[in-house]
Design a protein around this motif. Structure first.
Motif, short mmCIF file in Angstrom:
data_model
loop_
_atom_site.label_atom_id
_atom_site.label_comp_id
_atom_site.label_asym_id
_atom_site.label_seq_id
_atom_site.Cartn_x
_atom_site.Cartn_y
_atom_site.Cartn_z
N ASP A 79 47.04 87.18 22.96
CA ASP A 79 48.44 87.62 22.86
C ASP A 79 49.05 87.19 21.54
O ASP A 79 50.23 86.82 21.48
N VAL A 90 43.72 86.54 26.65
CA VAL A 90 44.15 87.43 27.74
C VAL A 90 43.05 88.39 28.17
O VAL A 90 43.27 89.22 29.05
N ALA A 93 43.27 92.61 28.79
CA ALA A 93 44.62 93.06 29.17
C ALA A 93 45.21 94.01 28.13
O ALA A 93 45.87 95.00 28.48
N ASN A 94 44.99 93.74 26.86
CA ASN A 94 45.53 94.62 25.82
C ASN A 94 44.91 96.00 25.89
O ASN A 94 45.61 97.01 25.72
N ARG A 97 46.50 97.94 28.78
CA ARG A 97 47.83 98.44 28.46
C ARG A 97 47.77 99.68 27.59
O ARG A 97 48.58 100.61 27.74
#
Length: 334
Positions: A79, A90, A93-94, A97
């Protein structure tokens, strides 16, 4: 009457020990013993000297490409905000998204569509244009220069100029002309999603078709004229000569042109940004614009890095596939 004077020819003195005597070089003869063993060493020294010139290039490649690429790949799993170094891991997760963000998906769709559309249209127009420019006519050099000129200015400047020409307001240049000739109201060239996409593609075609026509023209001028003379004697028309002689021999030029168009089309940023700002909505939003506005501008470097990694992989896959396809087509023609 005296006879000719006789001169005794004496043999040259022997060369001192350890010094090679000069003499004619016999082709295929073995090298003298004193010179043996120096060839490989001198060859390695020459190769090492040549390789030393590559050190600055390799250093620049590592510092400006490999290191930033590795950092981007690492930041895509964190992040990282661009300000603090204590980035939190993370995982994926990126990437998750990105695949669920409507603006990212819209940018992906328009970028691919733009790259394919401009490649197809420019290729279809540039080849016949190059064939026409290869013929002799009055003012040929001037016409070539005028067609090449749109590729000289910056594409960002052209986007600003065309933004004024295609303005959806009644004060736009093109809308003013339409109103004067037909009396119709303003056409929303940059306000309608489909018209905005078409406008971006048409401006890109206008700015690059002349440059690629000159590229094809260079290859056309390297084709021997004997091929066309023999084809004319055999009764082949211009259409048959173009299909069976010109087009096959232009395959290397087509490979280079389409490769440049596809890679530059996938990396496009300046033209849609200056012409439409990515709008209306996300209709002309590009992936590079998503990296800058949705990632870097908002301080989400981790998200921007993930998008950059996906973008790099996509461009590499498309480029590799296009090169393999081009080589296969060239192999069949040969």
């Amino acid at each position: 009457m005296s006879g000719p004077v006789r001169q005794d020819v004496q043999a040259p003195p022997p060369a001192p020990r350890g010094v090679l005597a000069a003499g004619p070089v016999v082709p295929g003869a073995a090298a003298p013993t004193a010179l043996r063993g120096r060839g490989p060493q001198a060859g390695w020294q020459q190769v090492a000297g040549h390789q030393a010139f590559l050190v600055p290039v390799i250093a620049v490649f590592v510092v400006l490409f490999l290191v930033p690429l590795a950092q981007t790949f690492y930041y895509s799993f964190t992040d990282f905000s661009g300000y603090s170094l204590d980035a939190r891991w993370v995982g994926l997760a990126n990437y998750g998204r990105i695949l669920t963000d409507p603006s990212m998906l819209a940018g992906l769709g328009f970028t691919i569509g733009f790259a394919v559309a401009q490649t197809a249209v420019i290729t279809a127009l540039a080849i016949p244009l190059a064939v026409a420019l290869d013929r002799a006519f009055a003012g040929r050099a001037l016409v070539r220069s005028l067609l090449f000129f749109p590729a000289v200015p910056s594409i960002a400047v052209l986007g600003l100029v065309w933004g004024y020409i295609l303005s959806p307001l009644g004060s736009g240049v093109l809308n003013s002309v339409i109103a004067a000739l037909t009396g119709l109201g303003p056409v929303p060239f940059l306000a309608d999603p489909w018209l905005a996409r078409a406008s971006v593609v048409l401006v890109a075609v206008w700015s690059q078709v002349g440059w690629h026509a000159v590229l094809y023209l260079a290859y056309l001028q390297s084709i021997p004229s004997d091929y066309y003379e023999v084809a004319t004697i055999d009764g082949a028309g211009r259409g048959q000569q173009f299909r069976h002689i010109t087009l096959p021999l232009l395959t290397p030029a087509i490979s280079i042109s389409t490769f440049l168009l596809m890679t530059n089309g996938l990396k496009v940023y300046d033209l849609p940004f200056t012409l439409t700002g990515g709008g209306p909505g996300y209709s002309t939003f590009t992936l590079t614009q998503s990296i800058i506005t949705s990632g870097v501008a908002q301080g989400e470097y981790g998200r921007a890095s993930a998008l950059a990694v996906l973008f790099t992989v996509a461009v590499g896959a498309v480029s590799l596939g296009q090169l393999l396809l081009s080589r296969r087509l060239e192999g069949r023609i040969r």
